[in-house]
Every structure is written in structure tokens, then in C-alpha cells.
Write a protein that holds these residues in place. Structure first.
Motif, PDB file in Angstrom:
ATOM      1  N   ALA A   3      37.932 150.474  42.337  1.00 42.27           N
ATOM      2  CA  ALA A   3      39.229 150.180  42.951  1.00 42.27           C
ATOM      3  C   ALA A   3      39.083 150.075  44.468  1.00 42.27           C
ATOM      4  O   ALA A   3      39.697 149.220  45.102  1.00 42.27           O
ATOM      5  CB  ALA A   3      40.242 151.263  42.590  1.00 42.27           C
ATOM      6  N   ARG A   4      38.259 150.918  45.046  1.00 47.89           N
ATOM      7  CA  ARG A   4      38.030 150.900  46.499  1.00 47.89           C
ATOM      8  C   ARG A   4      37.322 149.603  46.906  1.00 47.89           C
ATOM      9  O   ARG A   4      37.675 148.993  47.915  1.00 47.89           O
ATOM     10  CB  ARG A   4      37.189 152.116  46.880  1.00 47.89           C
ATOM     11  CG  ARG A   4      36.753 152.151  48.294  1.00 47.89           C
ATOM     12  CD  ARG A   4      37.763 152.848  49.116  1.00 47.89           C
ATOM     13  NE  ARG A   4      37.233 153.028  50.458  1.00 47.89           N
ATOM     14  CZ  ARG A   4      37.965 153.320  51.467  1.00 47.89           C
ATOM     15  NH1 ARG A   4      39.238 153.499  51.310  1.00 47.89           N
ATOM     16  NH2 ARG A   4      37.451 153.468  52.654  1.00 47.89           N
ATOM     17  N   VAL A   5      36.322 149.202  46.144  1.00 44.45           N
ATOM     18  CA  VAL A   5      35.602 147.960  46.450  1.00 44.45           C
ATOM     19  C   VAL A   5      36.552 146.775  46.391  1.00 44.45           C
ATOM     20  O   VAL A   5      36.515 145.888  47.252  1.00 44.45           O
ATOM     21  CB  VAL A   5      34.413 147.778  45.465  1.00 44.45           C
ATOM     22  CG1 VAL A   5      33.778 146.416  45.627  1.00 44.45           C
ATOM     23  CG2 VAL A   5      33.387 148.874  45.680  1.00 44.45           C
ATOM     24  N   LYS A   6      37.436 146.755  45.397  1.00 47.58           N
ATOM     25  CA  LYS A   6      38.404 145.669  45.253  1.00 47.58           C
ATOM     26  C   LYS A   6      39.360 145.644  46.445  1.00 47.58           C
ATOM     27  O   LYS A   6      39.635 144.582  47.009  1.00 47.58           O
ATOM     28  CB  LYS A   6      39.176 145.841  43.944  1.00 47.58           C
ATOM     29  CG  LYS A   6      40.142 144.730  43.657  1.00 47.58           C
ATOM     30  CD  LYS A   6      40.839 144.962  42.328  1.00 47.58           C
ATOM     31  CE  LYS A   6      41.887 143.883  42.088  1.00 47.58           C
ATOM     32  NZ  LYS A   6      42.626 144.099  40.839  1.00 47.58           N
ATOM     33  N   LYS A   7      39.870 146.811  46.862  1.00 51.29           N
ATOM     34  CA  LYS A   7      40.777 146.877  48.010  1.00 51.29           C
ATOM     35  C   LYS A   7      40.089 146.416  49.291  1.00 51.29           C
ATOM     36  O   LYS A   7      40.677 145.713  50.103  1.00 51.29           O
ATOM     37  CB  LYS A   7      41.303 148.297  48.196  1.00 51.29           C
ATOM     38  CG  LYS A   7      42.337 148.698  47.194  1.00 51.29           C
ATOM     39  CD  LYS A   7      42.821 150.109  47.460  1.00 51.29           C
ATOM     40  CE  LYS A   7      43.786 150.563  46.397  1.00 51.29           C
ATOM     41  NZ  LYS A   7      44.230 151.952  46.601  1.00 51.29           N
ATOM     42  N   LEU A   8      38.834 146.817  49.476  1.00 61.93           N
ATOM     43  CA  LEU A   8      38.099 146.408  50.670  1.00 61.93           C
ATOM     44  C   LEU A   8      37.864 144.894  50.686  1.00 61.93           C
ATOM     45  O   LEU A   8      37.950 144.257  51.738  1.00 61.93           O
ATOM     46  CB  LEU A   8      36.768 147.152  50.758  1.00 61.93           C
ATOM     47  CG  LEU A   8      36.856 148.625  51.131  1.00 61.93           C
ATOM     48  CD1 LEU A   8      35.495 149.290  50.993  1.00 61.93           C
ATOM     49  CD2 LEU A   8      37.417 148.802  52.521  1.00 61.93           C
ATOM     50  N   ALA A   9      37.569 144.308  49.524  1.00 60.80           N
ATOM     51  CA  ALA A   9      37.370 142.873  49.436  1.00 60.80           C
ATOM     52  C   ALA A   9      38.669 142.125  49.770  1.00 60.80           C
ATOM     53  O   ALA A   9      38.654 141.123  50.497  1.00 60.80           O
ATOM     54  CB  ALA A   9      36.879 142.474  48.060  1.00 60.80           C
ATOM     55  N   GLU A  10      39.797 142.626  49.249  1.00 59.69           N
ATOM     56  CA  GLU A  10      41.091 142.005  49.551  1.00 59.69           C
ATOM     57  C   GLU A  10      41.425 142.119  51.039  1.00 59.69           C
ATOM     58  O   GLU A  10      41.950 141.189  51.635  1.00 59.69           O
ATOM     59  CB  GLU A  10      42.188 142.645  48.712  1.00 59.69           C
ATOM     60  CG  GLU A  10      42.111 142.311  47.238  1.00 59.69           C
ATOM     61  CD  GLU A  10      43.092 143.115  46.397  1.00 59.69           C
ATOM     62  OE1 GLU A  10      43.831 143.942  46.958  1.00 59.69           O
ATOM     63  OE2 GLU A  10      43.115 142.905  45.171  1.00 59.69           O
ATOM     64  N   LEU A  11      41.093 143.254  51.616  1.00 54.98           N
ATOM     65  CA  LEU A  11      41.344 143.474  53.046  1.00 54.98           C
ATOM     66  C   LEU A  11      40.502 142.528  53.897  1.00 54.98           C
ATOM     67  O   LEU A  11      40.989 141.961  54.868  1.00 54.98           O
ATOM     68  CB  LEU A  11      41.068 144.928  53.417  1.00 54.98           C
ATOM     69  CG  LEU A  11      41.334 145.311  54.853  1.00 54.98           C
ATOM     70  CD1 LEU A  11      42.819 145.148  55.175  1.00 54.98           C
ATOM     71  CD2 LEU A  11      40.897 146.743  55.112  1.00 54.98           C
ATOM     72  N   GLU A  12      39.253 142.344  53.512  1.00 49.44           N
ATOM     73  CA  GLU A  12      38.375 141.416  54.251  1.00 49.44           C
ATOM     74  C   GLU A  12      38.887 139.984  54.154  1.00 49.44           C
ATOM     75  O   GLU A  12      38.878 139.243  55.146  1.00 49.44           O
ATOM     76  CB  GLU A  12      36.945 141.502  53.715  1.00 49.44           C
ATOM     77  CG  GLU A  12      36.217 142.740  54.139  1.00 49.44           C
ATOM     78  CD  GLU A  12      34.806 142.795  53.589  1.00 49.44           C
ATOM     79  OE1 GLU A  12      34.253 141.731  53.214  1.00 49.44           O
ATOM     80  OE2 GLU A  12      34.247 143.898  53.531  1.00 49.44           O
ATOM     81  N   LYS A  13      39.347 139.555  52.984  1.00 49.67           N
ATOM     82  CA  LYS A  13      39.895 138.225  52.819  1.00 49.67           C
ATOM     83  C   LYS A  13      41.133 138.035  53.690  1.00 49.67           C
ATOM     84  O   LYS A  13      41.333 136.986  54.305  1.00 49.67           O
ATOM     85  CB  LYS A  13      40.255 137.942  51.354  1.00 49.67           C
ATOM     86  CG  LYS A  13      39.093 137.589  50.491  1.00 49.67           C
ATOM     87  CD  LYS A  13      39.565 137.222  49.097  1.00 49.67           C
ATOM     88  CE  LYS A  13      38.415 136.874  48.193  1.00 49.67           C
ATOM     89  NZ  LYS A  13      38.864 136.503  46.858  1.00 49.67           N
TER      90      LYS A  13
END
Length: 64
Positions: free
Chosen positions: A50-60
Motif C-alpha cells: 500500500a505504501r509503494v502504491k501511494k508513493l508511486a501515485e504521489l510521484e506521478k
């Protein structure tokens, strides 16, 4: 005074039961990945999915 003793005993019993449950399960204490800054929470060696997904969305979102 009796009420205080009964209340203390009930809380002591509840904490004792939780401690026994934790010992029986053998799980380590783990924290959450709080916040969005950084790659991991400092305790975890690898961030959760879940953290990896949130970080990826934040980077996008910051790239746009």
C-alpha cells in the motif's frame, strides 16, 4: 476503595490477557507506514504494498 480495587484488577487482567495472546502468537510489534514522506517508516526494511502504491501515485502527481 473497593471500586478502585475492582477496576484496577479488571484492567490488570485485560492487559495480562493481551500480553499472553501476544506471546502465544509470537508476532513482532509492527508499526504503520505513516505519512507520505520518505521511502520507509524507519522501522520496516521494505515498505508495504500500500505504501509503494501511494508513493508511486504521489510521484506521478508531482511530475505533472
Amino acid at each position: 476503595m473497593t471500586t478502585l480495587a475492582v477496576t484496577f484488577s479488571v484492567f490488570l487482567l485485560a492487559v495480562g490477557c493481551m500480553a499472553v495472546g501476544w506471546l502465544v502468537q509470537g508476532k513482532v510489534i509492527k508499526g504503520s507506514c505513516g505519512g507520505l514522506g520518505g521511502d520507509s517508516c524507519g522501522i520496516c526494511k521494505k515498505p508495504c504494498d500500500a505504501r509503494v502504491k501511494k508513493l508511486a501515485e504521489l510521484e506521478k502527481a508531482t511530475e505533472l
